[in-house]
Structure formats: structure tokens, C-alpha cells
Design a protein around this motif. Structure first.
Motif, PDB file in Angstrom:
ATOM      1  N   THR A   2       0.172  -1.324  -0.121  1.00 45.32           N
ATOM      2  CA  THR A   2      -0.525   0.002   0.021  1.00 45.32           C
ATOM      3  C   THR A   2       0.888   1.178   0.123  1.00 45.32           C
ATOM      4  O   THR A   2       0.102   2.500   0.123  1.00 45.32           O
ATOM      5  N   THR A   3       2.744   1.423  -0.203  1.00 46.13           N
ATOM      6  CA  THR A   3       2.777   2.229   0.307  1.00 46.13           C
ATOM      7  C   THR A   3       3.156   2.141  -1.771  1.00 46.13           C
ATOM      8  O   THR A   3       4.383   3.689  -1.533  1.00 46.13           O
ATOM      9  N   THR A   4       3.253   1.535  -2.126  1.00 43.50           N
ATOM     10  CA  THR A   4       3.551   2.054  -3.676  1.00 43.50           C
ATOM     11  C   THR A   4       2.289   3.410  -3.881  1.00 43.50           C
ATOM     12  O   THR A   4       0.988   2.730  -4.224  1.00 43.50           O
ATOM     13  N   THR A  38      -6.983   0.913 -15.564  1.00 37.24           N
ATOM     14  CA  THR A  38      -5.695   0.738 -15.076  1.00 37.24           C
ATOM     15  C   THR A  38      -5.739   1.069 -13.828  1.00 37.24           C
ATOM     16  O   THR A  38      -5.294   0.721 -12.784  1.00 37.24           O
ATOM     17  N   ALA A  39      -6.254   2.106 -13.424  1.00 35.35           N
ATOM     18  CA  ALA A  39      -6.271   2.550 -11.840  1.00 35.35           C
ATOM     19  C   ALA A  39      -7.237   1.267 -11.125  1.00 35.35           C
ATOM     20  O   ALA A  39      -6.588   1.313 -10.047  1.00 35.35           O
ATOM     21  N   ARG A  40      -8.056   1.207 -11.873  1.00 35.06           N
ATOM     22  CA  ARG A  40      -8.890   0.069 -11.305  1.00 35.06           C
ATOM     23  C   ARG A  40      -8.336  -1.216 -10.594  1.00 35.06           C
ATOM     24  O   ARG A  40      -8.205  -1.696  -9.473  1.00 35.06           O
ATOM     25  N   GLN A  41      -7.337  -2.221 -11.649  1.00 34.84           N
ATOM     26  CA  GLN A  41      -6.117  -2.644 -11.430  1.00 34.84           C
ATOM     27  C   GLN A  41      -4.785  -3.005  -9.997  1.00 34.84           C
ATOM     28  O   GLN A  41      -4.912  -3.412  -9.559  1.00 34.84           O
ATOM     29  N   LEU A  42      -4.698  -1.299 -10.498  1.00 36.06           N
ATOM     30  CA  LEU A  42      -3.806  -0.932  -9.306  1.00 36.06           C
ATOM     31  C   LEU A  42      -4.119  -1.069  -8.050  1.00 36.06           C
ATOM     32  O   LEU A  42      -3.365  -1.154  -7.166  1.00 36.06           O
ATOM     33  N   HIS A  84      -2.159  -1.127  -4.890  1.00 36.69           N
ATOM     34  CA  HIS A  84      -1.174   0.715  -4.813  1.00 36.69           C
ATOM     35  C   HIS A  84      -2.331   2.185  -4.152  1.00 36.69           C
ATOM     36  O   HIS A  84      -4.220   1.891  -4.634  1.00 36.69           O
ATOM     37  N   ILE A  85      -2.061   3.230  -3.912  1.00 40.45           N
ATOM     38  CA  ILE A  85      -2.621   4.141  -3.698  1.00 40.45           C
ATOM     39  C   ILE A  85      -2.553   4.903  -4.926  1.00 40.45           C
ATOM     40  O   ILE A  85      -1.486   5.070  -5.571  1.00 40.45           O
ATOM     41  N   VAL A  86      -3.551   4.857  -5.739  1.00 39.11           N
ATOM     42  CA  VAL A  86      -3.703   5.721  -7.309  1.00 39.11           C
ATOM     43  C   VAL A  86      -4.481   7.390  -7.027  1.00 39.11           C
ATOM     44  O   VAL A  86      -5.892   7.123  -5.605  1.00 39.11           O
ATOM     45  N   TYR A  87      -3.556   8.107  -7.635  1.00 41.83           N
ATOM     46  CA  TYR A  87      -4.201   9.017  -8.115  1.00 41.83           C
ATOM     47  C   TYR A  87      -4.666   8.736  -9.294  1.00 41.83           C
ATOM     48  O   TYR A  87      -4.214   8.712 -10.353  1.00 41.83           O
TER      49      TYR A  87
END
Length: 245
Positions: free
Chosen positions: A10-12, A27-31, A36-39
Motif C-alpha cells: 500500500t506504500t506504492t 488501469t486505476a481499477r486494477q492497480l 496501490h494508492i492511486v491518484y
């Protein structure tokens, strides 16, 4: 193609430009699912917020054509803790009044400028703004979403489907993305910086005429976003492996 992937935690932290729909959203959904923390970077506030809520991601206003917007996004993400992965996904394809691809006989400098402003200058603007954050990451990664139409080899090959594409601005912009990718990778050998070709995917960019799903198209983006520190850099890949320049 063999690549080494990092151990995802979760630090990525990952930023994806143009992520409120299409390949960016998938891509956001899968990451997010991978931890991942996704912006979600989006120039439209309402669409960006809605997308982030659906994904369980964070939202940041980011118009790749606007210096102030990009600089503000960088400050926001820096204040939140920094960035590990940048996915330059935002892109456009200029079309005529009839929604047809603008060919060599009709293309103007203005058409070229419009496409390059997002696909090339926007990518450089974002990358430059986030370089200080990426250089602080223990495992920085940049993924530039390109196109098979950026391959001079393919577009010049009469046996390739890319040969029949009549447009000028879009493939020229993606060829430029490839060169920029190589030069950044040489300049920052501690980063993993690659260009990827998602394939002809059903998105708004092509009027949903693509032949594969966003899930299929996002696969190579995600794979290269998770590449390890000993993985490739300065390359150009699709799901099958390296592509010819």
C-alpha cells in the motif's frame, strides 16, 4: 516478454493522467485492487471525483496542457507523501468535422499543435513536474502510453495493419513519445521508464471501434507499472514483447 515485478504494498503511490475513463480508469481499477494508492488525474473535476469514488482511489485535478494545474497536482501529491509510479496516459487524436482521421492532404500546423500539446508537451510537462518526487522514491517507474502507430517500422511496412492508417498528427506524436522515453531513460538510469502499446482498444479515442477490451489493453500498462528495479528501461513494448522502433 519477461519482466521482474515489485512486491506490491500500500506504500506504492501511483498517478495516472486521463484516468476518469477508458484505459486510464481500468488501469486505476486494477492497480487499486493490487494495493496501490492511486491518484486519478482528471481535468474535469466532477468526472474525476466520480471515477475516484467508484474506484476507491484519490482524485487530483490535472490538465496536462496547463502549467498551473500540473504544478498544483504535484504539490498536492508531494504533501500527501510523494510518488512512486507515473503513468502518462492522457492523449487525444485530432479528427475532422466528419469525425474522420485527418490525412496528409488536410492536416495543418494547427492540427499538429493541438495533438502535440496533449500527447507530447503535456507528457513532458507532467513528467518534469513530478521528477523531484519520483527521484525520492526507492523504486521510481514511468510508463508512457504510446501506440503501435508510433513505430516507424510498422507504419512503413505494407504488410502491417498500421500501414493503412492515413493520419499524420497522432502517429507523429507517438513516435515523439518513443524518443522522449529513450532520452529520459538514459538520463535517469535509476528509474524504469518505458513506452507501451496497449493495442487497438475500444475507447472514446477511436470512437469505440477497437477490437479488444480495456481489460486487455490495460494489461501491458499494469505490467510495466509494476516492473522491478532490475527490469527493462528505455523500451517499447506491447503484450507480446518488445516492438520495433
Amino acid at each position: 516478454m519477461t519482466t521482474t515485478t515489485t512486491t506490491t504494498t500500500t506504500t506504492t503511490t501511483t498517478l495516472i493522467t486521463g484516468a476518469n475513463k477508458g484505459l486510464g480508469f481500468e488501469t486505476a481499477r486494477q492497480l487499486v485492487a493490487a494495493g496501490h494508492i492511486v491518484y486519478v488525474g482528471s481535468r474535469d473535476a466532477e468526472r474525476g471525483r466520480r471515477a475516484a469514488e467508484r474506484l476507491g482511489a484519490r482524485w487530483v485535478r490535472l490538465d496536462v496542457t496547463d502549467d498551473v494545474s500540473v504544478e498544483a497536482a504535484a504539490k498536492t501529491i508531494e504533501a500527501d507523501g510523494g510518488l512512486d509510479v507515473l503513468i502518462n496516459n492522457a492523449g487525444i487524436e485530432s479528427r475532422g468535422a466528419d469525425n474522420g482521421v485527418i490525412g496528409a492532404a488536410e492536416v495543418t500546423a494547427e492540427h499538429m499543435r493541438e495533438v502535440f500539446e496533449t500527447n507530447v508537451f503535456g507528457m513532458v510537462r507532467v513528467t518534469h513536474a513530478f521528477l523531484p518526487l519520483l527521484r525520492r522514491s526507492p523504486a521510481p517507474v514511468v510508463v508512457n502510453v504510446g501506440s503501435g502507430l508510433g513505430s516507424l517500422t510498422r507504419v512503413a511496412d505494407k504488410s502491417s495493419p498500421a500501414y493503412g492508417y492515413p493520419g499524420v498528427a497522432y502517429p507523429a506524436s507517438k513516435t515523439t513519445v518513443n524518443m522522449i522515453t529513450v532520452q529520459y531513460a538514459k538520463a535517469f538510469p535509476g528509474m524504469r521508464i518505458n513506452a507501451v502499446e496497449p493495442g487497438f482498444t475500444r475507447t472514446d479515442l477511436n470512437g469505440n471501434t477497437g477490437v479488444q477490451s480495456v481489460e486487455e489493453g490495460a494489461e501491458i500498462i499494469i505490467r510495466m507499472a509494476r516492473v522491478g528495479s532490475d527490469g527493462p528501461t528505455g523500451g517499447y513494448f506491447d503484450a507480446e514483447g518488445p516492438l520495433p522502433w
